[in-house]
Design a protein around this motif. Sequence first.
Motif, PDB file in Angstrom:
ATOM      1  N   LYS A 171      23.738   3.402   3.858  1.00  0.00           N
ATOM      2  CA  LYS A 171      23.736   4.843   3.576  1.00  0.00           C
ATOM      3  C   LYS A 171      22.308   5.319   3.263  1.00  0.00           C
ATOM      4  N   ALA A 172      21.624   4.535   2.430  1.00  0.00           N
ATOM      5  CA  ALA A 172      20.237   4.884   2.064  1.00  0.00           C
ATOM      6  C   ALA A 172      19.329   4.844   3.287  1.00  0.00           C
ATOM      7  N   LEU A 173      19.566   3.878   4.188  1.00  0.00           N
ATOM      8  CA  LEU A 173      18.744   3.768   5.398  1.00  0.00           C
ATOM      9  C   LEU A 173      18.963   4.976   6.310  1.00  0.00           C
ATOM     10  N   ILE A 174      20.204   5.405   6.442  1.00  0.00           N
ATOM     11  CA  ILE A 174      20.501   6.592   7.268  1.00  0.00           C
ATOM     12  C   ILE A 174      19.777   7.818   6.710  1.00  0.00           C
ATOM     13  N   GLU A 175      19.828   7.978   5.396  1.00  0.00           N
ATOM     14  CA  GLU A 175      19.142   9.114   4.755  1.00  0.00           C
ATOM     15  C   GLU A 175      17.622   9.024   4.953  1.00  0.00           C
ATOM     16  N   ALA A 176      17.083   7.817   4.798  1.00  0.00           N
ATOM     17  CA  ALA A 176      15.629   7.620   4.969  1.00  0.00           C
ATOM     18  C   ALA A 176      15.205   7.913   6.409  1.00  0.00           C
ATOM     19  N   ALA A 177      16.052   7.518   7.357  1.00  0.00           N
ATOM     20  CA  ALA A 177      15.741   7.780   8.773  1.00  0.00           C
ATOM     21  C   ALA A 177      15.759   9.275   9.070  1.00  0.00           C
ATOM     22  N   LYS A 178      16.702   9.994   8.439  1.00  0.00           N
ATOM     23  CA  LYS A 178      16.762  11.454   8.618  1.00  0.00           C
ATOM     24  C   LYS A 178      15.496  12.108   8.078  1.00  0.00           C
ATOM     25  N   GLU A 179      15.058  11.639   6.920  1.00  0.00           N
ATOM     26  CA  GLU A 179      13.818  12.164   6.320  1.00  0.00           C
ATOM     27  C   GLU A 179      12.622  11.882   7.223  1.00  0.00           C
ATOM     28  N   TYR A 180      12.577  10.667   7.737  1.00  0.00           N
ATOM     29  CA  TYR A 180      11.472  10.286   8.616  1.00  0.00           C
ATOM     30  C   TYR A 180      11.484  11.123   9.892  1.00  0.00           C
ATOM     31  N   GLU A 186       3.647   8.406   6.392  1.00  0.00           N
ATOM     32  CA  GLU A 186       3.569   6.984   6.048  1.00  0.00           C
ATOM     33  C   GLU A 186       4.525   6.677   4.889  1.00  0.00           C
ATOM     34  N   LYS A 187       4.638   7.630   3.962  1.00  0.00           N
ATOM     35  CA  LYS A 187       5.516   7.456   2.798  1.00  0.00           C
ATOM     36  C   LYS A 187       6.977   7.294   3.245  1.00  0.00           C
ATOM     37  N   ASN A 188       7.409   8.128   4.193  1.00  0.00           N
ATOM     38  CA  ASN A 188       8.790   8.042   4.673  1.00  0.00           C
ATOM     39  C   ASN A 188       9.021   6.771   5.501  1.00  0.00           C
ATOM     40  N   PHE A 189       7.985   6.344   6.197  1.00  0.00           N
ATOM     41  CA  PHE A 189       8.089   5.088   6.943  1.00  0.00           C
ATOM     42  C   PHE A 189       8.214   3.901   5.980  1.00  0.00           C
ATOM     43  N   GLU A 190       7.403   3.911   4.930  1.00  0.00           N
ATOM     44  CA  GLU A 190       7.444   2.827   3.939  1.00  0.00           C
ATOM     45  C   GLU A 190       8.804   2.746   3.253  1.00  0.00           C
ATOM     46  N   LYS A 191       9.459   3.895   3.096  1.00  0.00           N
ATOM     47  CA  LYS A 191      10.785   3.931   2.480  1.00  0.00           C
ATOM     48  C   LYS A 191      11.793   3.146   3.347  1.00  0.00           C
ATOM     49  N   ILE A 192      11.702   3.318   4.661  1.00  0.00           N
ATOM     50  CA  ILE A 192      12.570   2.582   5.593  1.00  0.00           C
ATOM     51  C   ILE A 192      12.318   1.083   5.470  1.00  0.00           C
ATOM     52  N   LYS A 193      11.035   0.705   5.460  1.00  0.00           N
ATOM     53  CA  LYS A 193      10.678  -0.716   5.335  1.00  0.00           C
ATOM     54  C   LYS A 193      11.215  -1.324   4.042  1.00  0.00           C
TER      55      LYS A 193
END
Length: 198
Positions: A171-180, A186-193
Amino acid sequence: MRFEDIKKDIKDLEKIGEGWRGVIYKGKLGDNILAFKIPKSLLHRNAIKKEGSILKIVNREGIGGKLILEGDDFIAYEYIEGQPLKKVLNRENAKKIFSQLLEQARKLDLIGISKEEMHRPHSNVLVDKDLNVYLIDFERSKRTQNLQNVTQLVQYFLSEGSNYIPPFDKKALIEAAKEYKKNKTEKNFEKIKKILDL
């Protein structure tokens, strides 16, 4: 220069693959072992030439087989001694491989090239004996502002890719991908990682 013009100079020429638009050969030209990509028909010649122009761009970022030669009806790049991802991938090496894939997807997003196939990397990624990852087959790639390399890869991690790495918060990954997708910082990319622990 056409492929027929140089064919006689290529040693140990052998067919190693075939796609929708092109046929791949391997052979030695001078001191180089190369992969030669030739269109299946005249209709596909422009697709192969376009792939050559995309390779020039991604090569600057260390992505793809290094383009060595372009002709009227072929491209030739350094032959990559590797296996398709699907033959190599396992739970022991997945983190190392996925981390490289994600970094290369990010680089493609940054330079404005959409590969269009990152959601199914099994057949267009090669892995060498040292687990270095190489993206191949840029036929469908294009310059665009609608960049989806990282988000397509996330789709893969949410489905088949999740079988190879420790459990993560989908769920968190889906949300992070939407943000990205909205803001490719770079901050949003790092969140996915971080969610994937890659």
